[in-house]
Design an enzyme around this catalytic site. Structure first.
Site, PDB file in Angstrom:
ATOM      1  N   SER A 142      -2.597  28.253 -53.552  1.00  0.00           N
ATOM      2  CA  SER A 142      -4.207  28.123 -53.587  1.00  0.00           C
ATOM      3  C   SER A 142      -4.923  27.400 -52.744  1.00  0.00           C
ATOM      4  O   SER A 142      -4.186  26.807 -51.936  1.00  0.00           O
ATOM      5  CB  SER A 142      -4.375  27.429 -55.143  1.00  0.00           C
ATOM      6  OG  SER A 142      -5.616  26.972 -55.200  1.00  0.00           O
ATOM      7  N   TYR A 155      -2.679  20.400 -61.034  1.00  0.00           N
ATOM      8  CA  TYR A 155      -2.641  21.732 -60.296  1.00  0.00           C
ATOM      9  C   TYR A 155      -2.508  21.431 -58.829  1.00  0.00           C
ATOM     10  O   TYR A 155      -1.875  22.030 -58.048  1.00  0.00           O
ATOM     11  CB  TYR A 155      -3.930  22.247 -60.541  1.00  0.00           C
ATOM     12  CG  TYR A 155      -4.205  23.753 -60.134  1.00  0.00           C
ATOM     13  CD1 TYR A 155      -3.520  24.654 -61.064  1.00  0.00           C
ATOM     14  CD2 TYR A 155      -4.869  24.195 -59.109  1.00  0.00           C
ATOM     15  CE1 TYR A 155      -3.709  26.127 -60.588  1.00  0.00           C
ATOM     16  CE2 TYR A 155      -5.091  25.338 -58.771  1.00  0.00           C
ATOM     17  CZ  TYR A 155      -4.549  26.455 -59.405  1.00  0.00           C
ATOM     18  OH  TYR A 155      -4.548  27.810 -59.214  1.00  0.00           O
TER      19      TYR A 155
HETATM   20  P1  NAD Z   1      -3.945  34.658 -65.324  1.00  0.00           P
HETATM   21  O1  NAD Z   1      -4.227  33.515 -66.504  1.00  0.00           O
HETATM   22  O2  NAD Z   1      -4.903  35.870 -65.444  1.00  0.00           O
HETATM   23  O3  NAD Z   1      -2.651  35.324 -65.368  1.00  0.00           O
HETATM   24  C1  NAD Z   1      -1.385  34.318 -65.353  1.00  0.00           C
HETATM   25  C2  NAD Z   1      -0.191  35.158 -65.687  1.00  0.00           C
HETATM   26  O4  NAD Z   1       0.723  34.243 -65.978  1.00  0.00           O
HETATM   27  C3  NAD Z   1      -0.589  35.687 -67.378  1.00  0.00           C
HETATM   28  O5  NAD Z   1       0.009  36.918 -67.307  1.00  0.00           O
HETATM   29  C4  NAD Z   1       0.572  34.588 -68.083  1.00  0.00           C
HETATM   30  O6  NAD Z   1       1.170  35.173 -69.289  1.00  0.00           O
HETATM   31  C5  NAD Z   1       1.399  34.578 -67.258  1.00  0.00           C
HETATM   32  N1  NAD Z   1       2.376  33.128 -67.432  1.00  0.00           N
HETATM   33  C6  NAD Z   1       1.938  31.862 -67.621  1.00  0.00           C
HETATM   34  N2  NAD Z   1       2.871  31.163 -67.996  1.00  0.00           N
HETATM   35  C7  NAD Z   1       3.971  31.727 -67.877  1.00  0.00           C
HETATM   36  C8  NAD Z   1       5.189  31.528 -67.929  1.00  0.00           C
HETATM   37  N3  NAD Z   1       5.824  30.258 -68.307  1.00  0.00           N
HETATM   38  N4  NAD Z   1       6.422  32.272 -67.503  1.00  0.00           N
HETATM   39  C9  NAD Z   1       5.730  33.677 -67.283  1.00  0.00           C
HETATM   40  N5  NAD Z   1       4.549  34.110 -67.025  1.00  0.00           N
HETATM   41  C10 NAD Z   1       3.406  33.136 -67.427  1.00  0.00           C
HETATM   42  O7  NAD Z   1      -4.204  33.658 -64.094  1.00  0.00           O
HETATM   43  P2  NAD Z   1      -4.397  34.404 -62.548  1.00  0.00           P
HETATM   44  O8  NAD Z   1      -5.767  33.669 -62.082  1.00  0.00           O
HETATM   45  O9  NAD Z   1      -4.115  35.827 -62.094  1.00  0.00           O
HETATM   46  O10 NAD Z   1      -3.472  33.177 -61.831  1.00  0.00           O
HETATM   47  C11 NAD Z   1      -1.981  33.679 -61.325  1.00  0.00           C
HETATM   48  C12 NAD Z   1      -1.657  32.664 -60.012  1.00  0.00           C
HETATM   49  O11 NAD Z   1      -2.629  32.655 -59.206  1.00  0.00           O
HETATM   50  C13 NAD Z   1      -1.561  31.243 -60.610  1.00  0.00           C
HETATM   51  O12 NAD Z   1      -0.192  30.839 -60.217  1.00  0.00           O
HETATM   52  C14 NAD Z   1      -2.903  30.416 -60.302  1.00  0.00           C
HETATM   53  O13 NAD Z   1      -2.589  29.087 -60.067  1.00  0.00           O
HETATM   54  C15 NAD Z   1      -2.954  31.350 -58.998  1.00  0.00           C
HETATM   55  N6  NAD Z   1      -4.370  31.074 -58.434  1.00  0.00           N
HETATM   56  C16 NAD Z   1      -5.460  31.704 -59.135  1.00  0.00           C
HETATM   57  C17 NAD Z   1      -6.810  31.587 -58.650  1.00  0.00           C
HETATM   58  C18 NAD Z   1      -7.771  31.891 -59.372  1.00  0.00           C
HETATM   59  O14 NAD Z   1      -8.999  31.493 -59.124  1.00  0.00           O
HETATM   60  N7  NAD Z   1      -7.841  32.542 -60.447  1.00  0.00           N
HETATM   61  C19 NAD Z   1      -6.815  30.721 -57.239  1.00  0.00           C
HETATM   62  C20 NAD Z   1      -5.844  30.391 -56.788  1.00  0.00           C
HETATM   63  C21 NAD Z   1      -4.636  30.720 -57.247  1.00  0.00           C
END
Ligand code: NAD
Length: 260
Positions: A142, A155
């Site tokens: 991130s 985080y």
């Molecule tokens: P999201 O909530 O849409 O998806 C997350 C997915 O991870 C879900 O399908 C959930 O079921 C799964 N998950 C959660 N805990 C789990 C576990 N213990 N084992 C297996 N699967 C699990 O979130 P997102 O925004 O798509 O985030 C995905 C990644 O991107 C994360 O690592 C997040 O930190 C990172 N990220 C997101 C953003 C943002 O702005 N959305 C920015 C930077 C980084």
């Protein structure tokens, strides 16, 4: 460069960014594993991606913090498809509190999903990549792998930690043909971010609109959200790139929020 027939495990790919990465890989002809907490959600995603083609997808129930489930899931993939070429360790959650109020169990939960999850999935796939003499590991970092924000102690700590783990894998894996890189997205409007908007408004005492325009997008060059497709394109480059010229790196995809 392409991913035709490559076996790619994407954790947390029933939703959000992981789902977009799986879709991008299947569109390039890859065989993609939808590894997520709930088998029914993962299966639904896998079926839809297989129907879209030209690649295909299979579903695996996997809590990335559960060593037995991670190992069983990877074994199932190897049995079905013969190996693992790409791991995208993407599963993640967000929990926000001021540090003095951060419940210890929530701190441990967040660190475990991001850091134990990256460790356990990498540990499980590396022997298969080493045996093949090639592979690509991608961590979903991130902008918070490089910058800090109030309320996000767990985080920011976890996302900084992934940078270190990726560099160690790049060093250990390099001589064996395995690369490791980190993608660093800015704010992407997924369920993970939607949940934070009212929470941050409450904690910071500001409106939800101000959370979006000031806290989330105030540092970008154009006050635009990054999209899941933007992130998936970078995940495609890190997966398909063929040599160790691109390893141990991190790339921001954040509308200029971070330029480091
Ligand atoms: P999201 O909530 O849409 O998806 C997350 C997915 O991870 C879900 O399908 C959930 O079921 C799964 N998950 C959660 N805990 C789990 C576990 N213990 N084992 C297996 N699967 C699990 O979130 P997102 O925004 O798509 O985030 C995905 C990644 O991107 C994360 O690592 C997040 O930190 C990172 N990220 C997101 C953003 C943002 O702005 N959305 C920015 C930077 C980084």
């Amino acid at each position: 460069m392409n991913l035709k027939d490559k076996v790619c495990i994407v954790t947390g790919s029933a939703s959000g960014i992981g789902h977009a990465i799986a879709k991008r890989y299947v569109a390039d002809g890859a065989r993609v594993v939808i590894a997520d907490l709930k088998l029914d959600a993962a299966q639904k995603t896998a079926d839809a991606l297989t129907a879209a083609g030209p690649g295909k997808a299979m579903a695996v129930e996997m809590d990335v913090t559960d060593e037995a489930q991670v190992n069983a899931g990877v074994a199932e993939v190897v049995k079905a498809w013969g190996g693992v070429d790409v791991l995208v360790s993407n599963a993640g959650i967000q929990i926000v509190h001021p540090l003095q109020d951060f419940p210890y169990d929530e701190w441990k939960k967040l660190l475990s999903i991001h850091l134990d999850g990256a460790f356990l999935t990498s540990k499980a796939v590396l022997p298969h990549m080493y045996a093949a003499g090639s592979g690509s590991i991608i961590f979903m970092g991130s902008v918070h792998s490089k910058e800090a924000s109030a309320l996000k102690s767990a985080y920011v700590t976890a996302k900084h930690g992934l940078m270190g783990l990726s560099k160690v894998i790049a060093k250990e894996g390099g001589p064996k043909g395995v690369r490791s890189n980190v993608i660093c997205p800015g704010f992407v409007r997924t369920p993970l971010v939607e949940k934070q908007i009212p929470e941050q408004a409450k904690d910071l005492g500001i409106s939800e609109d101000e959370v979006v325009s000031k806290v989330m997008l105030g540092g970008t060059v154009d006050t635009e959200f990054t999209t899941v497709e933007d992130v998936a394109e970078i995940a495609w480059v890190f997966a398909a790139f063929e040599t160790n010229a691109l390893t141990g790196q991190s790339l921001n995809v954040s509308h200029g929020w971070s330029m480091t």
